[in-house]
Design a protein around this motif. Structure first.
Motif, PDB file in Angstrom:
ATOM      1  N   CYS A 116       0.855  -1.190   0.000  1.00  0.00           N
ATOM      2  CA  CYS A 116       0.000   0.000   0.000  1.00  0.00           C
ATOM      3  C   CYS A 116       0.892   1.241   0.000  1.00  0.00           C
ATOM      4  O   CYS A 116       1.771   1.378   0.854  1.00  0.00           O
ATOM      5  CB  CYS A 116      -0.898  -0.025   1.237  1.00  0.00           C
ATOM      6  N   CYS A 119       0.075   3.357   3.493  1.00  0.00           N
ATOM      7  CA  CYS A 119       0.509   2.953   4.844  1.00  0.00           C
ATOM      8  C   CYS A 119       1.594   1.871   4.827  1.00  0.00           C
ATOM      9  O   CYS A 119       2.124   1.519   5.876  1.00  0.00           O
ATOM     10  CB  CYS A 119      -0.691   2.486   5.673  1.00  0.00           C
ATOM     11  N   CYS A 134      -6.252  -2.219   0.494  1.00  0.00           N
ATOM     12  CA  CYS A 134      -5.326  -2.428   1.608  1.00  0.00           C
ATOM     13  C   CYS A 134      -6.134  -2.900   2.820  1.00  0.00           C
ATOM     14  O   CYS A 134      -7.103  -2.250   3.215  1.00  0.00           O
ATOM     15  CB  CYS A 134      -4.600  -1.125   1.916  1.00  0.00           C
ATOM     16  N   CYS A 137      -5.534   0.083   5.913  1.00  0.00           N
ATOM     17  CA  CYS A 137      -6.130   1.436   5.880  1.00  0.00           C
ATOM     18  C   CYS A 137      -7.325   1.525   4.933  1.00  0.00           C
ATOM     19  O   CYS A 137      -7.937   2.572   4.798  1.00  0.00           O
ATOM     20  CB  CYS A 137      -5.076   2.483   5.530  1.00  0.00           C
TER      21      CYS A 137
HETATM   22 ZN   LIG Z   1      -2.848   0.935   3.504  1.00  0.00          ZN
END
Ligand SMILES: [Zn+2]
Length: 277
Positions: A116, A119, A134, A137
């Motif tokens: 991702c 994050c 993801c 997040c």
């Molecule tokens: Zn993420």
């Protein structure tokens, strides 16, 4: 696009058509020149070890794999491996072309998007569509497309064609460039033409589009009439550009490319059709 890597026990899969991609390229039946192969049969026949497998609605499965056979052994069984790009360039069947374009675009993007970008969490391989999410997040990712424009400029019985350093020797094509952020396709067409060859063009006539996943271009093609200005090449962008008489064109891009179709549409309209290789 649905990951099916862990579920080959399904008997319905046996006869499903599949596209097989190895590190070297796409597996092709040498007799039929087709890459659409019967899933179960080919896995057994070529000793395929599957890395990833994707189901894609009614389309063929997309398989990334290794073969236990050497290229020679594979050839004896009537198969060989080709680079997807050169295979697509020589391919005339639009339906198969579209399946390969989609598969190559998916696999290139899939291999790049491992984490991702928001994050840093590793993105899971199991998903149900071309959206990847993801787990941490919940940010969504979709395959990237980079829109570009192509313009074929006409002046009476002539067209303006250019060549880039990476083209095959002697090949000329319509001018092309990527759309900048905040720009419309039409604005990009006028700007690119002005930047690359220094001429101004009139109103644009829409021609068509083509996806080209090397790596992720989406080409929007136009025709335009010449307005004013002499050719002044930007050497950072192209190697050469010239006006060519429609009866005396240079070598052109491959038949499967939108640039070729664009140029041929002008030839047809002007009834100066000759078979160019
Ligand atoms: Zn993420």
């Amino acid at each position: 696009m649905k990951s099916i890597a862990k579920d080959f026990s399904n008997k319905d899969y046996e006869k499903h058509a599949a596209l097989f991609f190895t590190e070297e390229g796409i597996v092709v039946n040498s007799h039929t020149s087709s890459p659409l192969l019967q899933f179960g049969k080919i896995v057994k026949e070529l000793g395929i070890i599957i890395n990833e497998a994707y189901e894609d609605g009614e389309r063929p499965f997309i398989i990334t794999c290794e073969s236990l056979l050497t290229p020679d052994q594979m050839m004896k069984k009537g198969f060989h491996i080709e680079s997807p790009k050169s295979f697509l360039i020589s391919l005339q069947n639009e339906k198969i072309q579209q399946c390969i374009l989609r598969a190559v675009h998916w696999l290139t993007w899939d291999s790049k998007l491992q984490h991702c970008s928001k994050c840093g969490t590793k993105i899971q391989k199991v998903f149900e569509s071309t959206e990847k999410k993801c787990d941490s997040c919940k940010h969504s990712f979709y395959p990237k497309l980079s829109p570009a424009v192509m313009v074929l400029i006409q002046r009476e019985n002539e067209v303006l064609l250019g060549r880039s350093a990476h083209f095959k020797p002697g090949v000329y094509s319509a001018l092309a460039g990527f759309i900048d952020i905040g720009e419309t396709a039409e604005q990009a067409a006028h700007r690119e033409v002005k930047e690359e060859v220094g001429v101004e063009i009139g109103e644009l006539e829409y021609f068509g589009t083509q996806s080209w996943p090397f790596p992720d271009s989406f080409m929007i093609a136009f025709k335009a009439q010449y307005l004013r200005g002499a050719i002044q090449i930007d050497a950072n962008e192209i190697q050469d550009a010239q006006w060519f008489d429609l009866n005396n064109l240079p070598a052109l891009p491959s038949h499967s490319s939108i640039s070729r179709k664009l140029i041929e549409s002008v030839l047809l309209k002007n009834k100066t059709w000759t078979h160019y290789e």
